[in-house]
Write a protein that holds these residues in place. Structure first.
Motif, short mmCIF file in Angstrom:
data_model
loop_
_atom_site.label_atom_id
_atom_site.label_comp_id
_atom_site.label_asym_id
_atom_site.label_seq_id
_atom_site.Cartn_x
_atom_site.Cartn_y
_atom_site.Cartn_z
N TRP A 138 83.58 22.67 91.23
CA TRP A 138 83.78 23.97 90.59
C TRP A 138 82.52 24.82 90.72
O TRP A 138 82.61 26.02 91.03
CB TRP A 138 84.14 23.78 89.12
CG TRP A 138 84.43 25.09 88.43
CD1 TRP A 138 85.61 25.76 88.40
CD2 TRP A 138 83.49 25.89 87.68
NE1 TRP A 138 85.48 26.94 87.69
CE2 TRP A 138 84.20 27.04 87.24
CE3 TRP A 138 82.15 25.76 87.35
CZ2 TRP A 138 83.59 28.04 86.48
CZ3 TRP A 138 81.55 26.75 86.60
CH2 TRP A 138 82.26 27.87 86.16
N GLU A 139 81.37 24.23 90.50
CA GLU A 139 80.12 24.98 90.63
C GLU A 139 79.93 25.49 92.05
O GLU A 139 79.52 26.64 92.27
CB GLU A 139 78.94 24.11 90.21
CG GLU A 139 78.90 23.78 88.73
CD GLU A 139 77.75 22.87 88.39
OE1 GLU A 139 76.78 23.35 87.77
OE2 GLU A 139 77.79 21.67 88.75
N GLN A 142 81.93 28.56 92.72
CA GLN A 142 81.37 29.79 92.16
C GLN A 142 80.27 30.34 93.06
O GLN A 142 80.19 31.56 93.29
CB GLN A 142 80.82 29.56 90.75
CG GLN A 142 81.77 28.87 89.79
CD GLN A 142 83.19 29.36 89.86
OE1 GLN A 142 83.47 30.53 89.63
NE2 GLN A 142 84.11 28.45 90.17
N ALA A 145 81.82 31.87 96.07
CA ALA A 145 82.40 33.17 95.76
C ALA A 145 81.32 34.24 95.68
O ALA A 145 81.50 35.37 96.17
CB ALA A 145 83.17 33.10 94.44
N SER A 183 80.88 41.24 91.50
CA SER A 183 79.66 40.56 91.05
C SER A 183 79.34 40.93 89.60
O SER A 183 79.48 42.09 89.19
CB SER A 183 78.47 40.93 91.94
OG SER A 183 77.29 40.29 91.50
N VAL A 224 78.67 35.08 90.11
CA VAL A 224 80.04 34.79 89.71
C VAL A 224 80.01 33.68 88.67
O VAL A 224 79.50 32.59 88.92
CB VAL A 224 80.92 34.37 90.90
CG1 VAL A 224 82.29 33.89 90.43
CG2 VAL A 224 81.06 35.52 91.90
N ASN A 225 80.53 33.97 87.48
CA ASN A 225 80.52 33.00 86.36
C ASN A 225 79.13 32.40 86.13
O ASN A 225 78.99 31.23 85.80
CB ASN A 225 81.54 31.89 86.62
CG ASN A 225 82.97 32.37 86.45
OD1 ASN A 225 83.27 33.13 85.54
ND2 ASN A 225 83.86 31.93 87.33
N TYR A 227 76.79 31.87 88.27
CA TYR A 227 76.21 31.20 89.44
C TYR A 227 75.83 32.24 90.49
O TYR A 227 76.56 33.20 90.74
CB TYR A 227 77.19 30.17 90.01
CG TYR A 227 77.27 28.94 89.12
CD1 TYR A 227 76.49 27.83 89.38
CD2 TYR A 227 78.10 28.93 88.00
CE1 TYR A 227 76.53 26.72 88.55
CE2 TYR A 227 78.15 27.82 87.17
CZ TYR A 227 77.36 26.72 87.44
OH TYR A 227 77.40 25.63 86.61
#
Length: 361
Positions: A138-139, A142, A145, A183, A224-225, A227
């Motif tokens: 998941w990291e 991000q 992305a 972003s 993103v989130n 990261y």
């Protein structure tokens, strides 16, 4: 997602037991985000063997309740309860309390030290940061992305790289396009310079105007989130001189030499030395930057660091940058930087913007 956070919290609880700590006070914003999922400010996290607490106030209470995973959210009345007294409510008698030493200022330390004097306070560094070095799927998604946003924003901005435009205007255009593409602000303050100013590794955009034949360096990233991405590209507007081409080719070869070595188990110092050897052989070694790269994630610069002092061997799940540079005062410089995931088979480059050196006039 909740499972990821619960696993991270359990690792920290295990570390507390191993270090004979009753609790850990987490002060760094990125560390709190990593453990809890909370993206706001004005918060402190307290991890004990029994529970995890996020201490905030009325401004962020509702957001924290929505975002936090595995944490009880406490809304502290700042007018009537100090932070130290609030923390003390959740500690057992004569606790041994570790605290996030890299993220506390003197004033806050003095307050906490006084109000928690009945407990033993133990400065802790790197406990969460070491855990953060290895990214899960998941990291990585991000960071990918964020890198994709930066790639596309650069592609949309390159047509504006024409004689007469200023550093400041191009930086604003690039930042606007990153945010338009999704972003969460900038990964860091955008670095964008022309001509001899490109010898500044971390200079800020100015009103300097771009002219044909100028070096161009831009270093930027999206978020993103929480990261971050981090990419550098260097160009010349129009036809490059022989010396400019030599500098660029030396940096490009130094970067690719290091990238070719990437895999789990390779030493960071081995990467640094291999890249530096290329630059030394080129005749520009004395102008090389001192570090080859760094880890990347919730921090722009996080462990592992790739330099002559590093004793770290790369591991599966590290996300790093490789960014050699040559900086010649009063002449100009070149840096190339990409974000790279260490995989079981070697590596995966996450930044994909092309690297043409000469831009059409």
């Amino acid at each position: 997602m909740k499972t990821h956070f619960l696993q991270r919290q359990q690792v920290i609880k295990t570390q507390l037991a191993a270090q004979d700590l009753s609790a850990l006070l987490v002060l760094g914003h990125e560390n709190i985000l990593y453990l809890s999922g909370f993206s706001g400010n004005a918060a402190y996290a307290l991890v004990t063997a029994e529970r995890c607490l996020l201490i905030t106030d009325y401004r962020y209470f509702e957001l924290a309740q929505t975002q936090c995973q595995g944490f009880d959210v406490i809304s502290r009345d700042r007018d009537n309860e100090s932070l130290g007294h609030c923390i003390n409510r959740f500690l057992t008698e004569n606790s041994r309390l570790g605290f996030d030493a890299a993220f506390i200022n003197v004033a806050l330390w003095q307050q906490i030290e006084t109000e928690l004097s009945q407990h033993e306070l133990q400065p802790i560094q790197g406990l969460i940061e070491r855990q953060r070095m290895i990214k899960n799927d998941w990291e990585v998604a991000q960071i990918k992305a964020a890198a994709a946003i930066a790639d596309e924003a650069l592609a949309q901005t390159l047509p504006y790289f024409k004689a007469g435009v200023s550093e400041r205007d191009l930086a604003l255009e690039l930042e606007f396009r990153m945010q338009k593409l999704g972003s969460e602000g900038m990964s860091f303050s955008t670095i964008l310079m022309f001509a001899e100013r490109t010898s500044l590794p971390h200079g800020s955009p100015s009103d300097q105007i771009l002219s044909e034949g100028d070096f161009i360096t831009l270093d930027f990233g999206a978020v993103v989130n929480g990261y971050r991405s981090d990419m550098t590209r260097s160009y010349v507007l129009g036809h490059a001189s022989v010396k400019q081409k030599q500098i660029y080719d030396s940096v490009a070869t130094a970067q690719q030499t290091a990238i070719n070595l990437l895999k789990p188990g390779v030493g960071c110092i081995e990467l640094q030395n291999a890249s530096q050897q290329v630059l030394d052989n080129s005749g520009f070694g004395q102008y090389a930057g001192k570090g080859l790269g760094h880890g990347l994630g919730l921090f722009l610069h996080e462990s592992p660091f790739i330099n002559v002092n590093s004793d770290y061997d790369l591991a599966l799940g590290n996300v790093i940058t490789i960014e050699p540079g040559i900086y010649i005062p009063d002449y100009g410089g070149v840096r190339l930087e990409d974000d790279i995931l260490i995989t079981s088979s070697g590596y995966e480059i996450l930044t994909h913007a092309p690297k043409p050196f000469e831009l059409e006039v």
